[in-house]
Motif scaffolding. Sequence first.
Motif, short mmCIF file in Angstrom:
data_model
loop_
_atom_site.label_atom_id
_atom_site.label_comp_id
_atom_site.label_asym_id
_atom_site.label_seq_id
_atom_site.Cartn_x
_atom_site.Cartn_y
_atom_site.Cartn_z
N TYR A 48 0.68 1.80 -6.14
CA TYR A 48 -0.51 1.37 -5.41
C TYR A 48 -0.99 2.39 -4.38
N LYS A 49 -0.32 3.52 -4.32
CA LYS A 49 -0.67 4.52 -3.30
C LYS A 49 -2.07 5.10 -3.49
N HIS A 50 -2.60 5.01 -4.70
CA HIS A 50 -3.93 5.57 -4.96
C HIS A 50 -5.04 4.71 -4.38
N ILE A 51 -4.71 3.47 -3.99
CA ILE A 51 -5.73 2.57 -3.44
C ILE A 51 -5.95 2.93 -1.97
N PRO A 52 -7.16 3.26 -1.59
CA PRO A 52 -7.40 3.72 -0.21
C PRO A 52 -7.18 2.63 0.83
N CYS A 53 -6.69 3.05 1.99
CA CYS A 53 -6.55 2.16 3.14
C CYS A 53 -7.71 2.43 4.08
N ARG A 54 -8.35 1.37 4.54
CA ARG A 54 -9.50 1.52 5.42
C ARG A 54 -9.15 1.25 6.88
N SER A 55 -7.88 0.96 7.13
CA SER A 55 -7.43 0.75 8.50
C SER A 55 -5.99 1.24 8.62
N SER A 56 -5.47 1.26 9.84
CA SER A 56 -4.14 1.85 10.06
C SER A 56 -3.01 0.96 9.58
N LEU A 57 -3.23 -0.36 9.51
CA LEU A 57 -2.19 -1.31 9.11
C LEU A 57 -0.94 -1.16 9.97
N GLN A 58 -1.14 -0.95 11.26
CA GLN A 58 -0.02 -0.64 12.15
C GLN A 58 0.98 -1.79 12.26
N HIS A 59 0.50 -3.02 12.30
CA HIS A 59 1.43 -4.14 12.42
C HIS A 59 2.21 -4.35 11.11
N THR A 60 1.55 -4.14 9.98
CA THR A 60 2.25 -4.21 8.70
C THR A 60 3.40 -3.23 8.66
N LEU A 61 3.15 -2.01 9.06
CA LEU A 61 4.19 -0.98 9.06
C LEU A 61 5.33 -1.35 10.02
N SER A 62 4.98 -1.88 11.17
CA SER A 62 5.98 -2.22 12.17
C SER A 62 6.88 -3.36 11.71
N VAL A 63 6.28 -4.44 11.22
CA VAL A 63 7.11 -5.60 10.84
C VAL A 63 7.95 -5.29 9.61
N SER A 64 7.43 -4.46 8.71
CA SER A 64 8.20 -4.15 7.50
C SER A 64 9.49 -3.41 7.83
N GLU A 65 9.51 -2.73 8.96
CA GLU A 65 10.71 -2.00 9.37
C GLU A 65 11.70 -2.86 10.14
N ARG A 66 11.26 -4.03 10.63
CA ARG A 66 12.11 -4.82 11.52
C ARG A 66 12.43 -6.22 11.02
N VAL A 67 11.71 -6.72 10.04
CA VAL A 67 11.89 -8.11 9.63
C VAL A 67 13.16 -8.27 8.80
N MET A 68 13.83 -9.40 8.97
CA MET A 68 15.05 -9.70 8.22
C MET A 68 15.19 -11.22 8.10
N SER A 69 15.57 -11.69 6.92
CA SER A 69 15.67 -13.12 6.66
C SER A 69 17.12 -13.59 6.68
N HIS A 111 0.81 -1.22 0.00
CA HIS A 111 0.00 0.00 0.00
C HIS A 111 0.85 1.27 0.00
N MET A 112 2.17 1.13 0.23
CA MET A 112 3.06 2.28 0.19
C MET A 112 3.90 2.33 -1.10
N GLN A 113 3.71 1.34 -1.98
CA GLN A 113 4.43 1.33 -3.25
C GLN A 113 3.85 2.41 -4.18
N PRO A 114 4.71 3.08 -4.97
CA PRO A 114 4.22 4.18 -5.81
C PRO A 114 3.03 3.82 -6.70
#
Length: 367
Positions: free
Chosen positions: A318-339, A313-316
């Motif tokens: 796809y940004k026009h697609i509305p978000c209906r919730s905060s997606l807080q966990h998505t944002l958090s894990v995307s900043e911390r996950v590593m394989s 939802h933050m990709q250039p």
Amino acid sequence: MDFIDLKTQYKALKEQIDGRIQQVLDHGQYIMGPEVKELEKQLENYTGSSHCITVSSGTEALLIALMALEIKPGDEIITTPFTFIATAEVIVLLGATPVWVDVEPDTCNIDASLIEAAITPRTRAIIPVSLYGQPADMDEINTIAAQHGLAVIEDAAQSFGAEYQGRKSCNLSMFGCTSFFPSKPLGCYGDGGAIFTNDDALAQAAREIRVHGQSKRYCHSRIGVGGRMDTLQCAIVLAKLGRFDWEVEQRISVGQRYSKLLEQAGIPQISVRPDRTSVFAQYSVFVENREKVQADLQQAGIPTAVHYPVPIHMQPAYKHIPCRSSLQHTLSVSERVMSLPMHPDLDEATQQRIVQALADSCRRSTI
């Protein structure tokens, strides 16, 4: 050190792989040769599905499944923004709208408890992603879908071989779609994928769509695509199937070793629910100061990767697609996950070295 060691796998299977490739070269049927149906039959037996339709990629598998369901502009498809772009890409290509639902903070899979609130009169389907090799809460998702008359498509690109309550991934919903990209748990040497279903009519639609909508030669009864899996790639997957059960056992064993070592080091990792297994397409941990940790590990000769640093939802595009919730966990894990490096031939000494280097870096990064 390899992030995914395909060379060792090839050495173990060289005779079988080379032999299978030679058979294709000898009969010369490079498109829809006998290996295609042979692989489909073996994959049906493996998953317990009534139908397997091999296709040219995991992306094409998702696209064809949606086309078989006759998804059209204006329809809404519920899915997660924390996945590879293909999950959403196919929705948008058909003119439909992805509706984002947040993930669980410990598994990074879609949070089934949030799905029902996202359903509207335009909702047609749900696409849960079996991220990192572990299925989502499929029973809960299927129940919600049945109550609202929705289709469920498991995006199992990373989870072929995993189980959910004793059932194989890809045979957990109306459709299961997987990928045979080389880095996947069961991979070919190029692009490839498969669709699984127990619905005869949907299977027939998918078979026709993958060959340009043909019901018979030069009779195009529906809109289709060029979505066939090459015979050579099917032959390679057939050769790999003989070792696959062992590889799944090894992946689970390697994953359990990682978990034990990381717990001892105090480093959080992706949780695996007790009623399912993961084939660890990636073994992922949560770290702070990720760029610094990655740089430290690279200096120590240890490769890492991030799946995925920027949610869809933050990709250039796809940004026009509305978000209906905060997606807080998505944002958090995307900043911390590593394989971390992960493959069936990963030995314990190498894992200990990886975890020790990771622990040392995490310790330094918090000082």
